[in-house]
Design an enzyme around this catalytic site. Sequence first.
Site, mmCIF file in Angstrom:
data_model
loop_
_atom_site.group_PDB
_atom_site.id
_atom_site.type_symbol
_atom_site.label_atom_id
_atom_site.label_comp_id
_atom_site.label_asym_id
_atom_site.label_seq_id
_atom_site.Cartn_x
_atom_site.Cartn_y
_atom_site.Cartn_z
ATOM 1 N N GLY A 97 -54.230 -11.870 10.185
ATOM 2 C CA GLY A 97 -54.770 -11.945 8.967
ATOM 3 C C GLY A 97 -53.848 -12.918 8.307
ATOM 4 N N ASN A 125 -54.388 -0.005 -0.313
ATOM 5 C CA ASN A 125 -54.310 -0.835 0.773
ATOM 6 C C ASN A 125 -53.034 -1.937 0.741
ATOM 7 O OD1 ASN A 125 -54.961 -2.446 3.012
ATOM 8 N ND2 ASN A 125 -56.904 -3.045 2.299
ATOM 9 N N ALA A 128 -52.649 -5.086 2.853
ATOM 10 C CA ALA A 128 -53.596 -6.301 2.450
ATOM 11 C C ALA A 128 -52.886 -6.898 1.186
ATOM 12 C CB ALA A 128 -54.935 -5.730 2.345
ATOM 13 N N ILE A 129 -52.597 -6.041 0.297
ATOM 14 C CA ILE A 129 -51.875 -6.451 -1.043
ATOM 15 C C ILE A 129 -50.826 -7.390 -0.678
ATOM 16 C CG2 ILE A 129 -50.644 -5.813 -2.945
ATOM 17 C CD1 ILE A 129 -52.680 -3.482 -2.896
ATOM 18 N N TYR A 132 -51.734 -10.749 0.764
ATOM 19 C CA TYR A 132 -52.524 -11.505 -0.345
ATOM 20 C C TYR A 132 -51.280 -12.231 -1.212
ATOM 21 C CZ TYR A 132 -56.761 -9.351 1.112
ATOM 22 O OH TYR A 132 -57.886 -8.770 1.989
#
Length: 160
Positions: A97, A125, A128-129, A132
Amino acid sequence: MEALKLVPITEENRGDVLKLQVDESQRGWIETVEESLAELDHPTNNCVWKAVGLYADRVPVGFAMFGQWRDATGRQPDEVWLDRLLIDRAHQGKGYGWQAMGQLVALMQVEYPCSRIYLSVYEDNDSAIRLYRKMGFFFTGKRDRNGERILVLELGEMGK
């Protein structure tokens, strides 16, 4: 961990990419590759999408889709979106990722000279956070039409 390579989706690799799936617990967070490719093949909105398979040593490990919105006049405002990013359930937790995000941001800057890249995420999520935010994205305070929180990466004039 093998170095990740972004490969455009073609008829030759489409079948392999269609086999990619997220973990069962993540299914509500992202569309399937099949749904994404259908949207790519038959666009129904004002965005022209591009898709890539994420490969590690010729093995498909993920999928991403990105594009730029157009307004009613066909003008392309500075709104570039990373709309989909998934890492196959068998390859999660291996750093793909992080590698994918770096390469996707670089590719999107080449494809769409822009000063911002947007994406959206469901607020539960957490992994993912974290990814990011680590990449420099921050919350805008807005939500998309599905209720996902919108994040933006400010590239500044360097991105243009």
